[in-house]
Design an enzyme around this catalytic site. Structure first.
Site, PDB file in Angstrom:
ATOM      1  N   LYS A 116       0.802  -1.222   0.000  1.00  0.00           N
ATOM      2  CA  LYS A 116       0.000   0.000   0.000  1.00  0.00           C
ATOM      3  C   LYS A 116       0.835   1.271   0.000  1.00  0.00           C
ATOM      4  CE  LYS A 116      -4.213  -1.805   2.194  1.00  0.00           C
ATOM      5  NZ  LYS A 116      -3.878  -3.211   2.288  1.00  0.00           N
ATOM      6  N   GLU A 200      -2.765   6.345   8.366  1.00  0.00           N
ATOM      7  CA  GLU A 200      -3.563   7.279   7.575  1.00  0.00           C
ATOM      8  C   GLU A 200      -4.522   8.064   8.459  1.00  0.00           C
ATOM      9  OE1 GLU A 200      -5.696   5.026   4.709  1.00  0.00           O
ATOM     10  OE2 GLU A 200      -4.068   5.040   3.244  1.00  0.00           O
ATOM     11  N   HIS A 234     -14.330  -4.022   9.008  1.00  0.00           N
ATOM     12  CA  HIS A 234     -13.662  -3.665   7.755  1.00  0.00           C
ATOM     13  C   HIS A 234     -13.931  -4.676   6.631  1.00  0.00           C
ATOM     14  CE1 HIS A 234     -11.630  -0.484   9.907  1.00  0.00           C
ATOM     15  NE2 HIS A 234     -11.158  -1.357  10.771  1.00  0.00           N
ATOM     16  N   ARG A 296      -7.201  -8.048  -9.048  1.00  0.00           N
ATOM     17  CA  ARG A 296      -7.919  -9.314  -9.244  1.00  0.00           C
ATOM     18  C   ARG A 296      -9.400  -9.011  -9.377  1.00  0.00           C
ATOM     19  NH1 ARG A 296     -10.410  -9.329  -4.398  1.00  0.00           N
ATOM     20  NH2 ARG A 296      -9.248  -8.663  -2.551  1.00  0.00           N
TER      21      ARG A 296
END
Length: 653
Positions: A116, A200, A234, A296
């Site tokens: 990421k 973040e 999540h 994907r």
């Protein structure tokens, strides 16, 4: 087109790929583990190859065994599905080195988007907006703590190699950062073999909106957006397309950003660019940021297929075979609205704890598309994701599609294991969701209501009692002949429902004429006009009996257990002294010691199962009398782990 492809996966996605491959004339090869020897995807395939033990590391993560199976069966290509090896660049290299085609993006593209932090740096270069945060290589706790302090709380800790909510923790206060970091890293190293994280800024009213993209190596198009804001821990629960409240200006901005992201890595195949959107002031073009790109096919791809009339798996096969994209951007249109609901074997009131068990009954309504990798009689294994099915509906408008979703959920019948069906049904009717006012915190805000266990009313209990006695088996079945000689006959049955024991006394007045006494309420039951009636209510219930377990589907799924008359005093678990493993798993950590005082709800053990960490809580206040396991121990379902002593009522933590 390929003559034969191997699907390096299991469950519903393996079945989904086989369906399209067969329609295109390609034969399919399945791979399977010990646990999946008789599974649906094995039975659907033209050929099947055994690749190892039940644990993913012994089977579906064994790239060399999967490649050997493809070569052995003369398959020309490998489709990875999602999860497992689908985003593993080393596997892609090995596939291509063996002279096979990987149905997906290049090794380079996967590597660039796989971490990421690196992906976000690349996106900044490509002009794609990214969330403020720390993506650095320095990973000491002190540096990460300082970065979080600088960004400002709340912050989100995310595993750089993560996905599916694993290795992710929300930190709302500075004092919680250290413990959250340790927990996120522990989960990340288990799931991905990489403990590095990024930090973040946490968006206060976030929506998760993603763009489906597709490239052929030269051209990239987007197939519009999906809203995946309804999440728990999540993980996505209900997805929809298009996103509620989406404007053409916003769609163009997000679509263009997604295409730029894919073009930056020369993308080939199906992919999804995920954005976090600040919805505190509606959907604005300056309020969305890149989160990650999944290289994907996504679990939720069917909603895009429903609104675009595109078979994304067919596109994958054609592009991998060397064809160009079947359609240009200008040719792609949105038609109507679609929802997907993920049906899981899980115990929602217990924190969405994954469940196991044999599916004694499984039927789906014809009004919905159902993608499933299991059949009635199959066992939900502790080794893999406990998904039972994906229910997909499509309508001309959001309101129409939502009504179809509610109907489809109401007419889906599952027995034999605990499921999230009640949760999904309540969520589909939740007022904010129905109005399109969604964000990723919606479920958490309403969880007390959404997680309520379905409690059968007296009329449902009446139907259950008659079914338990063999007097009623379906709304259409005519009653058995009952001869009453001199006086009405009374029979009784004892049952449990949601840990409550109740007795039903049934008085037979004649054929199809009964009175059911539940103690605090009585109902008259009769068969008239080719229907069963409880008082003035027409019985439309569906009933399934398997052994001593009875499930009544009537405005919900209500499970009853018929008690043996000789064991009516059987103890029902209402807390007790023992903390047991709810499923097979690994004892990751023990958070207490013998003699320690604990309060109800305290975390006692962290159990790792199904690639997730689960906290086992104290059922009541008490003292720890004994600990019956060790950290690192593999335990089975119902193994006793912790024993509590009794304490007096003036216990103080």
């Amino acid at each position: 087109m390929f003559d034969k492809i191997l699907i390096a996966n299991r469950g519903e996605i393996a079945c989904r790929v086989m369906e399209t491959a067969r329609a295109l004339g390609a034969k399919t090869v399945a791979v399977f583990s010990d646990a999946d020897a008789d599974s649906k995807h094995v039975r659907l395939a033209d050929e099947a190859v055994y690749i190892g033990g039940s644990a993913p590391a012994d089977s579906y993560l064994r790239g060399e065994a999967i490649i050997a199976a493809a070569l052995e069966t003369n398959a020309g290509a490998i489709h990875p599905g999602y999860g497992f090896l689908s985003e593993n660049p080393d596997f892609v290299e090995a596939v291509e080195a063996a002279g096979l085609v990987f149905i997906g993006p290049s090794t380079e593209a996967i590597r660039k988007m796989g971490l990421k932090d690196a992906a976000k740096a690349l996106m900044e270069e490509a002009g794609v907006p990214v969330v403020p945060g720390y993506h650095g290589a320095a990973q000491s706790p002190d540096i990460l703590q300082k970065a979080a302090d600088a960004i400002g709380y709340p912050v989100l800790i995310k595993a750089v190699a993560g996905g599916g909510g694993k290795g992710m923790r929300l930190v709302e206060k500075r004092k919680d950062f250290e413990a959250s970091l340790e927990s996120a890293r522990s989960e990340a190293i288990t799931a991905f073999g990489n403990q590095n994280v990024l930090i973040e800024k946490y968006v206060q009213k976030p929506r998760h909106i993603e763009m489906q993209i597709f490239g052929d190596g030269d051209t990239v198009v987007h197939l519009f957006e999906r809203d995946c804001s309804l999440q728990r821990r999540h993980q996505k629960v209900i997805e929809e397309a298009p996103a509620p409240g989406m404007t053409e200006e916003m769609r163009e901005a997000m679509g263009s950003a997604a295409v730029r992201a894919a073009e930056a890595i020369g993308y080939k195949g199906a992919g999804t660019v995920e954005f976090i959107v600040d919805a505190s002031d509606g959907l604005r073009t300056d309020r969305f940021w890149f989160m990650e790109m999944n290289t994907r096919l996504q679990v939720e791809h069917p909603v895009t297929e429903a609104v675009t009339d595109v078979d994304l798996v067919e596109w994958q096969l054609r592009v991998a075979f060397g064809e160009s994209l079947p359609q240009k951007q200008s040719e792609l249109k949105i038609n109507g609205h679609a929802f997907e609901a993920r049906i899981y074997a899980e115990d929602v009131p217990k924190g969405f704890l994954p469940a196991t068990g044999r599916l004694t009954h499984l039927t789906f309504p014809e009004i919905a598309r159902t993608d499933s990798g299991v059949r009635a009689g199959d066992y939900i294994s502790p080794w893999y994701d406990p998904m039972i099915a994906k229910l997909i509906v499509h309508g001309p408008s959001r309101d129409a599609a939502l009504r179809q979703l509610e109907t489809a959920l109401r007419n889906t019948d599952i027995a034999g294991t605990t499921t999230n069906m009640s949760f999904l049904s309540l969520l589909a009717k939740q007022s904010d969701f129905a109005a399109g006012n969604v964000d990723t915190g919606l479920i958490e805000r309403h969880i007390e209501r959404l997680a309520m266990e379905p409690i059968a009313d007296s009329k449902t209990r009446t139907v259950a009692a008659l079914c338990a006695m063999g007097m009623l088996s379906s709304p259409e079945t005519k009653p058995k002949s009952s001869l009453v000689m001199w006086a009405p006959l009374t029979h009784s049955v004892s049952m449990t429902h949601q840990k409550e024991i109740f007795e039903a006394r049934v008085t037979v007045f004649g054929t199809g004429r009964y009175e059911v006494d539940l103690g605090n309420v009585q109902h008259k039951v009769c068969f008239a006009q080719d229907s069963w009636w409880v008082d003035q209510t027409n019985v439309t219930a569906r009933m399934v009996k398997f052994g001593q377990e009875l499930t009544v589907f009537w405005g919900g799924a209500f499970v009853f257990h018929i008690l043996d008359p000789l064991k009516c005093e059987e103890e029902i678990d209402v807390g007790g002294n023992v903390v047991s493993a709810p499923m097979p798993g690994l004892v990751k950590s023990i958070l207490t010691t013998v003699g320690c005082r604990v309060a109800k709800g305290d975390k006692l053990v962290i159990l790792e199962a199904m690639k997730m960490e689960h906290a086992l809580l104290a059922p009541r206040d008490g003292l720890i009398e004994s600990i019956l396991t060790n950290e690192g121990a593999q335990v089975e379902e119902k193994n006793a782990l912790i024993v509590l002593e009794n304490v007096d009522e003036d216990f103080v933590k």
